[in-house]
Design an enzyme around this catalytic site. Structure first.
Site, PDB file in Angstrom:
ATOM      1  N   ARG A  18       0.827  -1.221   0.000  1.00  0.00           N
ATOM      2  CA  ARG A  18       0.000   0.000   0.000  1.00  0.00           C
ATOM      3  C   ARG A  18       0.858   1.268   0.000  1.00  0.00           C
ATOM      4  O   ARG A  18       0.499   2.275   0.605  1.00  0.00           O
ATOM      5  CB  ARG A  18      -0.950   0.045   1.210  1.00  0.00           C
ATOM      6  CG  ARG A  18      -2.023  -1.008   1.197  1.00  0.00           C
ATOM      7  CD  ARG A  18      -3.201  -0.579   0.325  1.00  0.00           C
ATOM      8  NE  ARG A  18      -4.145  -1.665   0.153  1.00  0.00           N
ATOM      9  CZ  ARG A  18      -5.253  -1.817   0.876  1.00  0.00           C
ATOM     10  NH1 ARG A  18      -5.553  -0.945   1.801  1.00  0.00           N
ATOM     11  NH2 ARG A  18      -6.045  -2.832   0.653  1.00  0.00           N
ATOM     12  N   ARG A  22      -3.809   6.275   0.369  1.00  0.00           N
ATOM     13  CA  ARG A  22      -4.326   7.443   1.074  1.00  0.00           C
ATOM     14  C   ARG A  22      -3.333   8.199   1.947  1.00  0.00           C
ATOM     15  O   ARG A  22      -3.627   9.291   2.404  1.00  0.00           O
ATOM     16  CB  ARG A  22      -5.548   7.043   1.901  1.00  0.00           C
ATOM     17  CG  ARG A  22      -6.775   6.854   1.037  1.00  0.00           C
ATOM     18  CD  ARG A  22      -7.922   6.277   1.811  1.00  0.00           C
ATOM     19  NE  ARG A  22      -7.581   4.941   2.283  1.00  0.00           N
ATOM     20  CZ  ARG A  22      -8.435   4.137   2.901  1.00  0.00           C
ATOM     21  NH1 ARG A  22      -9.656   4.532   3.150  1.00  0.00           N
ATOM     22  NH2 ARG A  22      -8.053   2.936   3.280  1.00  0.00           N
ATOM     23  N   ARG A  31      -7.276  11.115  -7.075  1.00  0.00           N
ATOM     24  CA  ARG A  31      -8.441  10.242  -6.877  1.00  0.00           C
ATOM     25  C   ARG A  31      -9.738  10.997  -6.591  1.00  0.00           C
ATOM     26  O   ARG A  31     -10.816  10.389  -6.560  1.00  0.00           O
ATOM     27  CB  ARG A  31      -8.163   9.289  -5.702  1.00  0.00           C
ATOM     28  CG  ARG A  31      -7.399   8.014  -6.026  1.00  0.00           C
ATOM     29  CD  ARG A  31      -8.240   7.000  -6.814  1.00  0.00           C
ATOM     30  NE  ARG A  31      -9.606   6.882  -6.318  1.00  0.00           N
ATOM     31  CZ  ARG A  31      -9.983   6.223  -5.229  1.00  0.00           C
ATOM     32  NH1 ARG A  31      -9.103   5.556  -4.527  1.00  0.00           N
ATOM     33  NH2 ARG A  31     -11.242   6.194  -4.847  1.00  0.00           N
ATOM     34  N   ASP A  67      -6.671  -3.654  -7.261  1.00  0.00           N
ATOM     35  CA  ASP A  67      -7.200  -4.251  -6.034  1.00  0.00           C
ATOM     36  C   ASP A  67      -7.424  -5.730  -6.274  1.00  0.00           C
ATOM     37  O   ASP A  67      -7.605  -6.157  -7.427  1.00  0.00           O
ATOM     38  CB  ASP A  67      -8.508  -3.579  -5.606  1.00  0.00           C
ATOM     39  CG  ASP A  67      -8.862  -3.964  -4.179  1.00  0.00           C
ATOM     40  OD1 ASP A  67      -8.339  -3.340  -3.252  1.00  0.00           O
ATOM     41  OD2 ASP A  67      -9.617  -4.941  -3.991  1.00  0.00           O
ATOM     42  N   TYR A 142     -14.333 -12.900   0.888  1.00  0.00           N
ATOM     43  CA  TYR A 142     -15.165 -11.764   0.469  1.00  0.00           C
ATOM     44  C   TYR A 142     -16.412 -12.236  -0.277  1.00  0.00           C
ATOM     45  O   TYR A 142     -17.518 -11.738  -0.066  1.00  0.00           O
ATOM     46  CB  TYR A 142     -14.368 -10.796  -0.411  1.00  0.00           C
ATOM     47  CG  TYR A 142     -13.423  -9.919   0.393  1.00  0.00           C
ATOM     48  CD1 TYR A 142     -13.920  -8.936   1.247  1.00  0.00           C
ATOM     49  CD2 TYR A 142     -12.042 -10.075   0.306  1.00  0.00           C
ATOM     50  CE1 TYR A 142     -13.061  -8.133   1.993  1.00  0.00           C
ATOM     51  CE2 TYR A 142     -11.184  -9.274   1.049  1.00  0.00           C
ATOM     52  CZ  TYR A 142     -11.706  -8.305   1.883  1.00  0.00           C
ATOM     53  OH  TYR A 142     -10.868  -7.517   2.625  1.00  0.00           O
TER      54      TYR A 142
END
Ligand SMILES: Cc1c2[nH]c(c1CCC(=O)O)Cc1[nH]c(c(CCC(=O)O)c1C)Cc1[nH]c(c(CCC(=O)O)c1C)Cc1[nH]c(c(C)c1CCC(=O)O)C2
Length: 330
Positions: A18, A22, A31, A67, A142
């Site tokens: 990552r 962010r 973004r 992702d 998921y």
């Protein structure tokens, strides 16, 4: 690439899970107003976001911006990535009928992956690009739970209670994952990482029975590049994660690297393993902990410095910059 292959290196190489995301103001800026899955299908954005941490930190590898749910979405599964939550699936897969949603992936399903990797490899020059995929267990969690899960109850219920259905689901996911990795390698990815982030929920004997045959098939299918296998909370699984066939085993912060080297055994390099939360502490703490990891990493046959999991969004990018310089000067 040399550290992954357990060859001598001028300094310990470093990248961060990552590293794009962010914690970077330049990421938040590009973004703005664009949903996560739209950015993952837009080559210009993928290229820009992948390169941002390379420019800022001078890390030794780029990781493809995407992702783990992208290939599943690409074969038609109705899902979204909700900010602050993660992947959410409209119709969770819980029976034979549900499996039909998982048809095989083809390169035409992900043209933006091929296009952006081709462009990235040109921009990156000598810096390797790491391709990646989610591992079948983490993807299955998921898809079965319908979203993020603490204990993976429904996932394990299928695994233990309906093993034939479980293996059929794992087979289909393995086909998708393997093709997705091959597409990235054909486009120019230099190495791959398989993220089995949530597999630490499973005991070693159950890993062997329900997961290992599938992860072995994945690693055997991409043997032309260095392969990294990563999960969180995998202290008891480090040996069997190595048996799956990667060149490098990723270690979270719970097991020191010298102990991890003993658990994984000979013939593997290690990746890791600074607790991402340590980057929120003063620099002196980061420095002391990072040096300890670098020293312990010498017990492994090869060491790629990384965090034990992804960069936290509140991390100060200057800490990461200093850490990268420290690793390179060691
Ligand atoms: C479990 C998992 C996912 N996605 C991924 C994993 C395995 C790694 C891990 O264990 O963290 C993998 C992933 N996701 C992302 C990358 C990009 C490359 C990188 O810099 O590492 C990678 C390698 C971007 C992303 N993937 C996501 C973001 C944040 C979305 C945003 O910026 O709006 C990024 C940068 C969304 C996502 N996607 C997922 C989660 C849990 C989240 C976070 C949800 C949130 O907190 O908002 C599923």
């Amino acid at each position: 690439m040399r550290a992954c292959r357990r060859q001598p290196v001028p300094h310990t190489p470093v990248w961060y899970m990552r590293q794009a995301g962010r914690s970077l103001p330049e990421y938040l800026k590009v973004r703005e107003g664009i949903p996560m899955l739209t950015s993952c299908a837009t080559p210009d954005l993928i290229v820009e976001i992948t390169l941002q941490p390379i420019r800022r930190y001078g890390v030794d590898a780029a990781i493809f911006f995407s992702d783990i749910v992208v290939p599943v979405k690409a074969v038609g599964v109705d899902l979204d990535i909700k900010p602050g939550v993660g992947p959410v699936i409209a119709d969770p897969i819980r029976d034979r009928k549900g499996l039909e949603a998982l048809r095989p992936l083809t390169p035409d399903d992900v043209p933006y992956v091929t296009e952006s990797i081709t462009a990235l490899v040109g921009e990156l020059g000598a810096t390797p690009l790491i391709g990646f995929a989610g591992a079948p267990f983490t993807l299955a969690s998921y898809l079965i739970e319908g979203g993020p899960s603490k204990n993976h109850d429904r996932t394990k219920a299928m695994m233990y209670g309906e093993p034939a259905l479980w293996h059929a689901l794992m087979e289909r996911l393995t086909d998708i994952v393997l093709e997705h990795l091959r597409i990235q390698i054909r486009a120019g990815a230099s190495a791959i990482q398989l993220f089995d982030s949530w597999v630490g929920a499973v005991a070693p004997d159950d890993y062997r029975e329900f997961i290992l045959p599938h992860t072995q098939r994945i690693f055997a299918g991409v043997a032309e590049v260095p392969r990294i296998h990563f999960g969180v909370g995998t202290g008891e699984l480090l040996g069997v994660l190595g048996e799956a066939g990667p060149d490098v085993v990723g270690v979270d912060w719970r097991v020191p690297l010298d102990e991890a080297a003993r658990r994984v055994g000979p013939g593997k390099a290690l990746q890791g393993n600074l607790d991402p939360a340590i980057l929120l502490a003063p620099w002196e703490v980061v420095e002391r902990r990072a040096l300890d990891i670098l020293r312990r990493g010498r017990e492994a046959e090869g060491h790629v410095f990384n965090l034990g999991h992804g960069v936290l969004p509140s991390t100060d990018p200057d800490q990461i910059k200093r850490l990268t310089e420290l690793v390179h000067s060691f």
